[in-house]
Design an enzyme around this catalytic site. Structure first.
Site, PDB file in Angstrom:
ATOM      1  N   GLY A  86       0.815  -1.209   0.000  1.00 47.22           N
ATOM      2  CA  GLY A  86       0.000   0.000   0.000  1.00 47.22           C
ATOM      3  C   GLY A  86       0.847   1.256   0.000  1.00 47.22           C
ATOM      4  O   GLY A  86       2.017   1.231  -0.369  1.00 47.22           O
ATOM      5  N   ALA A  87       0.220   2.382   0.397  1.00 48.83           N
ATOM      6  CA  ALA A  87       0.875   3.695   0.321  1.00 48.83           C
ATOM      7  C   ALA A  87       1.431   3.896  -1.095  1.00 48.83           C
ATOM      8  O   ALA A  87       2.591   4.243  -1.296  1.00 48.83           O
ATOM      9  CB  ALA A  87       1.968   3.832   1.374  1.00 48.83           C
ATOM     10  N   GLN A 113       8.076  -8.987   7.834  1.00 48.75           N
ATOM     11  CA  GLN A 113       9.275  -8.422   7.222  1.00 48.75           C
ATOM     12  C   GLN A 113       9.747  -7.151   7.915  1.00 48.75           C
ATOM     13  O   GLN A 113      10.679  -6.501   7.454  1.00 48.75           O
ATOM     14  CB  GLN A 113       9.052  -8.186   5.730  1.00 48.75           C
ATOM     15  CG  GLN A 113       8.072  -7.088   5.369  1.00 48.75           C
ATOM     16  CD  GLN A 113       7.777  -7.082   3.885  1.00 48.75           C
ATOM     17  OE1 GLN A 113       7.096  -7.970   3.374  1.00 48.75           O
ATOM     18  NE2 GLN A 113       8.285  -6.091   3.165  1.00 48.75           N
ATOM     19  N   VAL A 124      11.509   4.290 -10.358  1.00 43.46           N
ATOM     20  CA  VAL A 124      10.886   5.575 -10.669  1.00 43.46           C
ATOM     21  C   VAL A 124      11.387   6.596  -9.653  1.00 43.46           C
ATOM     22  O   VAL A 124      11.409   6.329  -8.443  1.00 43.46           O
ATOM     23  CB  VAL A 124       9.352   5.472 -10.631  1.00 43.46           C
ATOM     24  CG1 VAL A 124       8.701   6.835 -10.848  1.00 43.46           C
ATOM     25  CG2 VAL A 124       8.880   4.483 -11.693  1.00 43.46           C
ATOM     26  N   HIS A 156       4.833   2.407  -7.814  1.00 39.38           N
ATOM     27  CA  HIS A 156       3.897   1.283  -7.832  1.00 39.38           C
ATOM     28  C   HIS A 156       3.021   1.313  -9.092  1.00 39.38           C
ATOM     29  O   HIS A 156       2.777   0.284  -9.728  1.00 39.38           O
ATOM     30  CB  HIS A 156       2.976   1.319  -6.608  1.00 39.38           C
ATOM     31  CG  HIS A 156       3.679   1.173  -5.304  1.00 39.38           C
ATOM     32  ND1 HIS A 156       3.822   2.214  -4.413  1.00 39.38           N
ATOM     33  CD2 HIS A 156       4.269   0.100  -4.717  1.00 39.38           C
ATOM     34  CE1 HIS A 156       4.453   1.787  -3.342  1.00 39.38           C
ATOM     35  NE2 HIS A 156       4.749   0.512  -3.504  1.00 39.38           N
ATOM     36  N   GLY A 189       9.688  -3.531  -8.432  1.00 37.56           N
ATOM     37  CA  GLY A 189      10.572  -2.437  -8.802  1.00 37.56           C
ATOM     38  C   GLY A 189      12.029  -2.778  -8.518  1.00 37.56           C
ATOM     39  O   GLY A 189      12.349  -3.476  -7.556  1.00 37.56           O
ATOM     40  N   SER A 208       7.622   5.034  -0.050  1.00 41.48           N
ATOM     41  CA  SER A 208       6.654   5.491   0.949  1.00 41.48           C
ATOM     42  C   SER A 208       7.364   6.167   2.111  1.00 41.48           C
ATOM     43  O   SER A 208       6.784   7.026   2.794  1.00 41.48           O
ATOM     44  CB  SER A 208       5.822   4.308   1.447  1.00 41.48           C
ATOM     45  OG  SER A 208       6.654   3.330   2.031  1.00 41.48           O
ATOM     46  N   LYS A 226      14.130  -0.704  -7.505  1.00 41.54           N
ATOM     47  CA  LYS A 226      14.624   0.089  -6.378  1.00 41.54           C
ATOM     48  C   LYS A 226      15.016  -0.815  -5.219  1.00 41.54           C
ATOM     49  O   LYS A 226      16.027  -0.607  -4.561  1.00 41.54           O
ATOM     50  CB  LYS A 226      13.558   1.102  -5.938  1.00 41.54           C
ATOM     51  CG  LYS A 226      14.096   2.236  -5.067  1.00 41.54           C
ATOM     52  CD  LYS A 226      14.013   1.970  -3.588  1.00 41.54           C
ATOM     53  CE  LYS A 226      12.601   2.041  -3.085  1.00 41.54           C
ATOM     54  NZ  LYS A 226      12.566   1.898  -1.589  1.00 41.54           N
ATOM     55  N   ASP A 227      14.210  -1.853  -4.983  1.00 43.95           N
ATOM     56  CA  ASP A 227      14.538  -2.872  -3.990  1.00 43.95           C
ATOM     57  C   ASP A 227      15.200  -4.038  -4.727  1.00 43.95           C
ATOM     58  O   ASP A 227      14.621  -5.120  -4.858  1.00 43.95           O
ATOM     59  CB  ASP A 227      13.274  -3.322  -3.258  1.00 43.95           C
ATOM     60  CG  ASP A 227      12.646  -2.196  -2.455  1.00 43.95           C
ATOM     61  OD1 ASP A 227      13.222  -1.826  -1.428  1.00 43.95           O
ATOM     62  OD2 ASP A 227      11.602  -1.685  -2.877  1.00 43.95           O
TER      63      ASP A 227
END
Length: 285
Positions: free
Chosen positions: A33-34, A63, A178, A39, A149, A188, A151-152
């Protein structure tokens, strides 16, 4: 039109069965979410590739290794649904805890190797939680393709290895990071930074780009990393947990990018932990 929100696994499986009978392909975009533009870019990629798209929203307690971080994680289900309304999402799956971890749940998925370094060193048990919930979501949604993504990046590698090792019939797709107009990777966590913190955090990306360019020019990583750490500290970053050059496939440390590599960093700004990574051009000898 806003996609229906399903909270029960049986309802989700009934939808899925009808799609499979019709010969349709199914994509899943797992999230907590967020939702932000990062996303939504994953959702757009899923919609372009598959007939049906499921977006999952589940804040996974397994996690988080910091209770305060879990408590402070934004829950914005209504706003998330509104953001997805303009996209061709078929179902938003928002399971409660009992749908993921029913009473007496006793199984853990652990991926060794790629999960042991970087985030694994600083967030004990984090990737066990990621691998477990993602395996559950892959099996519950029955999706053919899943979108994450870059990014992770380490998470992407863990999920790919988990799906391969467990023979889960799904293709895991990594999509480009992004970024904000400033260059800061969207997250987030950025919502918890002050305006000043956002400005200072934006300096991370240029520092990484400079190091990547100089690595491609033949400079050694050790001195560049020391210089980069000093620059980040001057920007206001504290507790730089790692600033590493690692190969993409197994995340082993490198001193020169003689094979496909990533520059990965984790550092704190104003009490908020930020991570980022970029691709490093392969050095041609």
């Amino acid at each position: 039109m806003t996609a229906p929100i399903l909270r029960n696994l049986n309802e989700l499986r009934a939808k899925h069965a009808s799609w499979i009978r019709a010969g349709e392909s199914v994509a899943v975009v797992p999230t907590m979410g967020a939702l932000h533009a990062g996303h939504l870019s994953l959702v757009e990629a899923a919609c372009a590739d598959c007939d049906r798209v499921i977006v999952t929203i589940f804040v996974n307690p397994r996690q988080f290794n910091n209770a305060a971080d879990l408590a402070n994680y934004p829950r914005t289900e209504h706003q998330d649904a509104e953001k997805l309304a303009g996209l061709n999402v078929d179902v938003i799956y928002v399971p409660d805890g009992s749908q993921i971890y029913p009473d007496g749940y006793a199984t853990n998925v652990s991926v060794s190797g790629v999960s042991d370094v970087l985030e694994g060193e600083f967030r004990a048990g984090h990737f066990d939680g990621v691998a477990t919930v993602v395996a559950k979501l892959f099996l519950q949604t029955g999706a053919h393709r899943a979108y994450f993504g870059q990014k992770d990046f380490q998470q992407l590698m863990v999920v790919k290895r988990m799906a391969r090792d467990l023979d889960i019939p799904i293709k895991v797709i990594g999509c480009p990071t992004v970024r904000e107009p400033s260059g800061l990777a969207m997250s987030s966590r950025n919502l918890r930074l002050s305006a000043e913190g956002l400005d200072r955090a934006a300096g991370l990306y240029p520092v990484m780009q400079q190091v990547a360019a100089r690595l491609a020019g033949g400079e050694g990583f050790g001195p560049l990393a020391d210089e980069a750490r000093s620059k980040l500290e001057a920007l206001g970053f504290a507790d730089i947990e790692y600033f590493d050059l690692r190969c993409e496939d197994r995340l082993q440390l490198l001193q020169t990018p003689t094979r496909p590599a990533r520059l990965l960093v984790a550092a704190w700004m104003d009490g908020i932990r930020l991570i980022d990574n970029i691709e490093v051009p392969v050095l041609n000898n």
